[in-house]
Design a protein around this motif. Structure first.
Motif, PDB file in Angstrom:
ATOM      1  N   HIS A  14      -9.724  -2.064 -17.706  1.00  0.00           N
ATOM      2  CA  HIS A  14      -9.451  -3.241 -16.895  1.00  0.00           C
ATOM      3  C   HIS A  14     -10.646  -4.164 -16.994  1.00  0.00           C
ATOM      4  O   HIS A  14     -11.783  -3.728 -16.886  1.00  0.00           O
ATOM      5  N   GLU A  15     -10.378  -5.418 -17.183  1.00  0.00           N
ATOM      6  CA  GLU A  15     -11.441  -6.419 -17.229  1.00  0.00           C
ATOM      7  C   GLU A  15     -11.504  -7.086 -15.866  1.00  0.00           C
ATOM      8  O   GLU A  15     -10.485  -7.611 -15.380  1.00  0.00           O
ATOM      9  N   LEU A  16     -12.667  -7.064 -15.248  1.00  0.00           N
ATOM     10  CA  LEU A  16     -12.824  -7.688 -13.939  1.00  0.00           C
ATOM     11  C   LEU A  16     -12.492  -9.170 -14.016  1.00  0.00           C
ATOM     12  O   LEU A  16     -12.901  -9.867 -14.933  1.00  0.00           O
ATOM     13  N   GLY A  17     -11.702  -9.631 -13.068  1.00  0.00           N
ATOM     14  CA  GLY A  17     -11.351 -11.041 -13.002  1.00  0.00           C
ATOM     15  C   GLY A  17     -10.209 -11.448 -13.908  1.00  0.00           C
ATOM     16  O   GLY A  17      -9.871 -12.626 -13.970  1.00  0.00           O
ATOM     17  N   CYS A  18      -9.580 -10.494 -14.594  1.00  0.00           N
ATOM     18  CA  CYS A  18      -8.498 -10.861 -15.509  1.00  0.00           C
ATOM     19  C   CYS A  18      -7.253 -11.303 -14.738  1.00  0.00           C
ATOM     20  O   CYS A  18      -7.081 -10.996 -13.564  1.00  0.00           O
ATOM     21  N   GLU A  19      -6.381 -12.007 -15.404  1.00  0.00           N
ATOM     22  CA  GLU A  19      -5.123 -12.482 -14.820  1.00  0.00           C
ATOM     23  C   GLU A  19      -4.214 -11.283 -14.574  1.00  0.00           C
ATOM     24  O   GLU A  19      -3.987 -10.469 -15.471  1.00  0.00           O
ATOM     25  N   LEU A  20      -3.678 -11.166 -13.372  1.00  0.00           N
ATOM     26  CA  LEU A  20      -2.867 -10.008 -13.007  1.00  0.00           C
ATOM     27  C   LEU A  20      -1.375 -10.300 -12.933  1.00  0.00           C
ATOM     28  O   LEU A  20      -0.570  -9.377 -12.898  1.00  0.00           O
ATOM     29  N   SER A  21      -0.988 -11.554 -12.925  1.00  0.00           N
ATOM     30  CA  SER A  21       0.401 -11.903 -12.669  1.00  0.00           C
ATOM     31  C   SER A  21       1.374 -11.377 -13.725  1.00  0.00           C
ATOM     32  O   SER A  21       2.528 -11.096 -13.418  1.00  0.00           O
ATOM     33  N   ALA A  22       0.927 -11.190 -14.945  1.00  0.00           N
ATOM     34  CA  ALA A  22       1.821 -10.736 -16.012  1.00  0.00           C
ATOM     35  C   ALA A  22       1.843  -9.220 -16.166  1.00  0.00           C
ATOM     36  O   ALA A  22       2.543  -8.693 -17.015  1.00  0.00           O
ATOM     37  N   ILE A  23       1.099  -8.518 -15.326  1.00  0.00           N
ATOM     38  CA  ILE A  23       0.987  -7.062 -15.438  1.00  0.00           C
ATOM     39  C   ILE A  23       1.962  -6.415 -14.452  1.00  0.00           C
ATOM     40  O   ILE A  23       2.041  -6.807 -13.295  1.00  0.00           O
ATOM     41  N   SER A  24       2.679  -5.408 -14.915  1.00  0.00           N
ATOM     42  CA  SER A  24       3.668  -4.738 -14.064  1.00  0.00           C
ATOM     43  C   SER A  24       2.986  -3.978 -12.932  1.00  0.00           C
ATOM     44  O   SER A  24       1.802  -3.630 -13.004  1.00  0.00           O
ATOM     45  N   ALA A  25       3.762  -3.697 -11.892  1.00  0.00           N
ATOM     46  CA  ALA A  25       3.245  -2.940 -10.750  1.00  0.00           C
ATOM     47  C   ALA A  25       2.788  -1.550 -11.193  1.00  0.00           C
ATOM     48  O   ALA A  25       1.753  -1.057 -10.732  1.00  0.00           O
ATOM     49  N   ASP A  26       3.551  -0.918 -12.092  1.00  0.00           N
ATOM     50  CA  ASP A  26       3.152   0.404 -12.588  1.00  0.00           C
ATOM     51  C   ASP A  26       1.817   0.344 -13.321  1.00  0.00           C
ATOM     52  O   ASP A  26       0.968   1.214 -13.147  1.00  0.00           O
ATOM     53  N   GLU A  27       1.631  -0.675 -14.134  1.00  0.00           N
ATOM     54  CA  GLU A  27       0.367  -0.825 -14.852  1.00  0.00           C
ATOM     55  C   GLU A  27      -0.771  -1.107 -13.880  1.00  0.00           C
ATOM     56  O   GLU A  27      -1.880  -0.590 -14.046  1.00  0.00           O
ATOM     57  N   LEU A  28      -0.521  -1.904 -12.857  1.00  0.00           N
ATOM     58  CA  LEU A  28      -1.553  -2.174 -11.858  1.00  0.00           C
ATOM     59  C   LEU A  28      -1.946  -0.888 -11.130  1.00  0.00           C
ATOM     60  O   LEU A  28      -3.133  -0.642 -10.885  1.00  0.00           O
ATOM     61  N   ARG A  29      -0.963  -0.056 -10.803  1.00  0.00           N
ATOM     62  CA  ARG A  29      -1.267   1.232 -10.167  1.00  0.00           C
ATOM     63  C   ARG A  29      -2.098   2.108 -11.102  1.00  0.00           C
ATOM     64  O   ARG A  29      -3.028   2.796 -10.665  1.00  0.00           O
ATOM     65  N   HIS A  30      -1.750   2.089 -12.374  1.00  0.00           N
ATOM     66  CA  HIS A  30      -2.505   2.851 -13.363  1.00  0.00           C
ATOM     67  C   HIS A  30      -3.957   2.353 -13.421  1.00  0.00           C
ATOM     68  O   HIS A  30      -4.898   3.159 -13.450  1.00  0.00           O
ATOM     69  N   ARG A  31      -4.133   1.066 -13.419  1.00  0.00           N
ATOM     70  CA  ARG A  31      -5.488   0.500 -13.452  1.00  0.00           C
ATOM     71  C   ARG A  31      -6.271   0.872 -12.203  1.00  0.00           C
ATOM     72  O   ARG A  31      -7.463   1.168 -12.283  1.00  0.00           O
ATOM     73  N   ILE A  32      -5.615   0.864 -11.048  1.00  0.00           N
ATOM     74  CA  ILE A  32      -6.280   1.279  -9.807  1.00  0.00           C
ATOM     75  C   ILE A  32      -6.755   2.720  -9.939  1.00  0.00           C
ATOM     76  O   ILE A  32      -7.888   3.056  -9.569  1.00  0.00           O
ATOM     77  N   SER A  33      -5.904   3.577 -10.483  1.00  0.00           N
ATOM     78  CA  SER A  33      -6.270   4.977 -10.678  1.00  0.00           C
ATOM     79  C   SER A  33      -7.492   5.106 -11.584  1.00  0.00           C
ATOM     80  O   SER A  33      -8.427   5.867 -11.291  1.00  0.00           O
TER      81      SER A  33
END
Length: 64
Positions: free
Chosen positions: A14-33
Motif C-alpha cells: 500500500h502506498e500512503l496517500g494513494c487514491e482509494l476510490s477505485a479499490i474494492s472493499a475486499d482489497e481495502l480490507r486486505h491492505r488494512i490487514s
C-alpha cells in the motif's frame, strides 16, 4: 490469458496517500490487514530496541 490473471492479482503493498476510490472493499480490507501486520512488526522492533537500551542503561548508566 496471462494479462487478465495479472490484473486480478492483489497488490502486495500500500502506498500512503494513494487514491482509494477505485479499490474494492475486499482489497481495502486486505491492505488494512497488511498494514496491521506491519504495525505489529514495527512495535515489536521498538520493544526490542527499548529493552536493549534499558539493559545498556542498567550496565553503564543513562545517557546524558
Amino acid at each position: 490469458m496471462i494479462i487478465d490473471e495479472e490484473a486480478r492479482k492483489r497488490s502486495t503493498g500500500h502506498e500512503l496517500g494513494c487514491e482509494l476510490s477505485a479499490i474494492s472493499a475486499d482489497e481495502l480490507r486486505h491492505r488494512i490487514s497488511l498494514l496491521e501486520t506491519e504495525i505489529d512488526r514495527i512495535r515489536a522492533e521498538i520493544d526490542r530496541k527499548e529493552a536493549g537500551r534499558k539493559a545498556a542503561d542498567s550496565l553503564f548508566g543513562p545517557r546524558s
